[in-house]
Design a protein around this motif. Structure first.
Motif, PDB file in Angstrom:
ATOM      1  N   LYS A   1      57.631  31.555  46.503  1.00 15.06           N
ATOM      2  CA  LYS A   1      56.663  32.254  45.667  1.00 15.06           C
ATOM      3  C   LYS A   1      57.401  33.221  44.742  1.00 15.06           C
ATOM      4  CE  LYS A   1      52.588  35.201  45.671  1.00 15.06           C
ATOM      5  NZ  LYS A   1      51.607  35.978  46.469  1.00 15.06           N
ATOM      6  N   THR A   2      57.030  33.206  43.482  1.00 16.17           N
ATOM      7  CA  THR A   2      57.653  34.104  42.509  1.00 16.17           C
ATOM      8  C   THR A   2      56.942  35.452  42.519  1.00 16.17           C
ATOM      9  OG1 THR A   2      58.305  32.259  41.099  1.00 16.17           O
ATOM     10  CG2 THR A   2      58.233  34.430  40.084  1.00 16.17           C
ATOM     11  N   VAL A   3      57.720  36.511  42.647  1.00 12.54           N
ATOM     12  CA  VAL A   3      57.162  37.865  42.687  1.00 12.54           C
ATOM     13  C   VAL A   3      57.784  38.704  41.574  1.00 12.54           C
ATOM     14  CG1 VAL A   3      56.616  37.836  45.139  1.00 12.54           C
ATOM     15  CG2 VAL A   3      58.899  38.527  44.401  1.00 12.54           C
ATOM     16  N   THR A   4      57.163  39.818  41.306  1.00  7.24           N
ATOM     17  CA  THR A   4      57.672  40.753  40.297  1.00  7.24           C
ATOM     18  C   THR A   4      57.969  42.088  40.954  1.00  7.24           C
ATOM     19  OG1 THR A   4      55.420  41.408  39.718  1.00  7.24           O
ATOM     20  CG2 THR A   4      56.403  39.626  38.435  1.00  7.24           C
TER      21      THR A   4
ATOM     22  N   LEU B   1      61.863  51.321  44.202  1.00  8.35           N
ATOM     23  CA  LEU B   1      61.556  49.944  43.827  1.00  8.35           C
ATOM     24  C   LEU B   1      60.696  49.282  44.900  1.00  8.35           C
ATOM     25  CD1 LEU B   1      65.061  48.795  42.523  1.00  8.35           C
ATOM     26  CD2 LEU B   1      63.191  49.859  41.244  1.00  8.35           C
ATOM     27  N   ALA B   2      59.735  48.493  44.460  1.00  9.82           N
ATOM     28  CA  ALA B   2      58.873  47.752  45.386  1.00  9.82           C
ATOM     29  C   ALA B   2      58.579  46.385  44.774  1.00  9.82           C
ATOM     30  CB  ALA B   2      57.588  48.517  45.668  1.00  9.82           C
ATOM     31  N   ILE B   3      57.862  45.548  45.543  1.00  7.42           N
ATOM     32  CA  ILE B   3      57.624  44.162  45.146  1.00  7.42           C
ATOM     33  C   ILE B   3      56.128  43.906  45.037  1.00  7.42           C
ATOM     34  CG2 ILE B   3      58.005  41.744  45.753  1.00  7.42           C
ATOM     35  CD1 ILE B   3      60.403  42.685  47.417  1.00  7.42           C
ATOM     36  N   ASN B   4      55.706  43.302  43.931  1.00  9.59           N
ATOM     37  CA  ASN B   4      54.326  42.867  43.754  1.00  9.59           C
ATOM     38  C   ASN B   4      54.184  41.425  44.240  1.00  9.59           C
ATOM     39  OD1 ASN B   4      53.264  45.194  42.341  1.00  9.59           O
ATOM     40  ND2 ASN B   4      54.463  44.549  40.586  1.00  9.59           N
TER      41      ASN B   4
ATOM     42  N   LYS C   1      62.730  37.283  53.186  1.00 10.95           N
ATOM     43  CA  LYS C   1      63.226  37.248  51.810  1.00 10.95           C
ATOM     44  C   LYS C   1      63.387  35.837  51.264  1.00 10.95           C
ATOM     45  CE  LYS C   1      68.107  37.585  53.231  1.00 10.95           C
ATOM     46  NZ  LYS C   1      68.502  36.236  52.813  1.00 10.95           N
ATOM     47  N   ASP C   2      63.707  34.856  52.137  1.00 16.14           N
ATOM     48  CA  ASP C   2      63.980  33.500  51.658  1.00 16.14           C
ATOM     49  C   ASP C   2      62.733  32.772  51.194  1.00 16.14           C
ATOM     50  OD1 ASP C   2      66.679  33.810  52.148  1.00 16.14           O
ATOM     51  OD2 ASP C   2      66.565  32.986  54.169  1.00 16.14           O
ATOM     52  N   ASN C   3      61.577  33.373  51.377  1.00 16.10           N
ATOM     53  CA  ASN C   3      60.332  32.751  50.925  1.00 16.10           C
ATOM     54  C   ASN C   3      59.922  33.201  49.525  1.00 16.10           C
ATOM     55  OD1 ASN C   3      59.780  31.237  53.325  1.00 16.10           O
ATOM     56  ND2 ASN C   3      59.185  33.149  54.327  1.00 16.10           N
ATOM     57  N   TYR C   4      60.761  34.039  48.894  1.00 21.38           N
ATOM     58  CA  TYR C   4      60.389  34.607  47.603  1.00 21.38           C
ATOM     59  C   TYR C   4      61.523  34.481  46.592  1.00 21.38           C
ATOM     60  CZ  TYR C   4      56.573  36.716  50.254  1.00 21.38           C
ATOM     61  OH  TYR C   4      55.480  36.899  51.045  1.00 21.38           O
ATOM     62  N   ALA C   5      61.128  34.496  45.333  1.00 24.06           N
ATOM     63  CA  ALA C   5      62.090  34.501  44.227  1.00 24.06           C
ATOM     64  C   ALA C   5      61.643  35.541  43.207  1.00 24.06           C
ATOM     65  CB  ALA C   5      62.176  33.128  43.573  1.00 24.06           C
TER      66      ALA C   5
END
Length: 333
Positions: free
Chosen positions: A145-148, A168-171, A209-213
């Motif tokens: 899943k692509t996150v920002t 810093l955080a992740i949406n 972490k490996d489930n996100y880009a």
């Protein structure tokens, strides 16, 4: 002879010695594998025996194929848009359909996993066949899943550097997934005012972490550098009337090494003897807020020699230079 308490006619069976054969038509049609009670009465008495109908139905096999992908969503739930099924072992024209129930993915995580589908036959002729398998599996590819990113605490007091330490955080994280982010933080400008926070070397960390880009390998956010407060204290100075002003000096506390103030101190206008305020004048630096403490310029009255000679009250003013010249002024009463 009775079968499940139903008397059999002689046409329903054959007896060859001790071998009794009952015609299949006498068994319930959709109860393959059922246990029946066979009751035989002879001159010697009645005996009851349990017999099981042999399952000689042809075997059908179900296969499935699909090209399936899903974006990681933190669950093992997946409804495939399309699966191709195949059934072998069914006679042409048989009124048989396939009943499918989609199960769960073997894994929720990114990669190739298995989707199990439960299968069964239905339709008017379904009972006539037995299945070699009651489940099928198809491969499903789960993609990242692509996150920002988002940045908070995007302000700092001027410190003479382009370093930053925003939060810093992740949406877009799913559920309670554990993912954090680190990055190199650099400001486009070190100076006070509005600038840009630039992120490079972005790295995801944590158990999931490996489930996100990350959408981009770099990121940029608005950032504010506020002015640093410093203290400037003017030094008190003095001079005599009609003399040039001395240099106005000051001490400064809080100035970053390598920085300097431009401009100069000023003073209140006036040349007569007395005290005059020393002011901040044009002293400044755009990266600082100056807390100024003033001082005083003291102008001293000019001093000469004046006296009274004799009882006649003749005033004499003399300025002698090198013992050579005498200037006098007389004034009669």
């Amino acid at each position: 002879i009775k079968l499940d308490n139903v008397k059999l006619e002689e046409s329903d069976y054959t007896l060859d010695g001790n071998i009794l054969t009952v015609k299949a038509a006498k068994f319930a049609t959709k109860t393959v594998g059922k246990t029946f009670v066979l009751e035989v009465t002879t001159a010697g008495g009645t005996t009851k025996t349990e017999i099981t109908q042999n399952d000689n139905r042809p075997t059908a096999t179900v296969t499935a194929s699909a090209d399936l992908t899903k974006v990681y969503d933190g669950t093992t739930t997946f409804v495939p848009p399309e699966v191709t099924y195949g059934i072998s072992g069914i006679q042409i024209g048989a009124r048989v359909e396939l009943d499918c129930k989609v199960g769960q993915l073997a894994s929720k995580n990114v990669g190739t996993t298995k989707l199990t589908i439960t299968v069964a036959l239905k339709g008017e002729d379904a009972w006539k066949y037995k299945l070699a398998n009651d489940t099928v599996e198809v491969d499903v590819t789960i993609t990242k899943k692509t996150v920002t990113l988002k940045a908070t605490d995007t302000t700092k007091v001027y410190d003479g550097t382009t370093a930053a330490n925003a939060t810093l955080a992740i949406n877009g994280l799913e559920g309670n997934d554990q993912v954090t982010v680190t990055a190199t933080q650099t400001l486009a400008s070190k100076n006070a005012g509005e600038t840009k926070l630039q992120l490079t070397n972005i790295v995801l960390e944590g158990a999931d972490k490996d489930n996100y880009a990350i959408a981009d390998t770099t990121a940029e956010f608005d950032f504010t550098v506020t002015k640093k407060e410093i203290t400037v204290k003017a030094n008190a100075v003095s001079k005599d009337e009609k003399k040039a002003d001395p240099e106005f000096t000051y001490t400064v506390d809080g100035l970053i090494s390598g920085d300097a103030l431009s401009g100069a101190l000023a003073r209140q206008a006036g040349e007569k003897a007395g005290e005059y305020d020393i002011t901040i004048g044009t002293l400044a630096n755009d990266n600082y807020t100056i807390n100024f403490t003033g001082a005083k310029l003291t102008i001293n009255e000019a001093k000469g020699c004046f006296g009274v000679v004799g009882a006649a009250s003749i005033g004499v003013f003399a300025l002698i230079a090198a013992g050579a010249y005498v200037f006098t002024r007389k004034k009669n009463d």
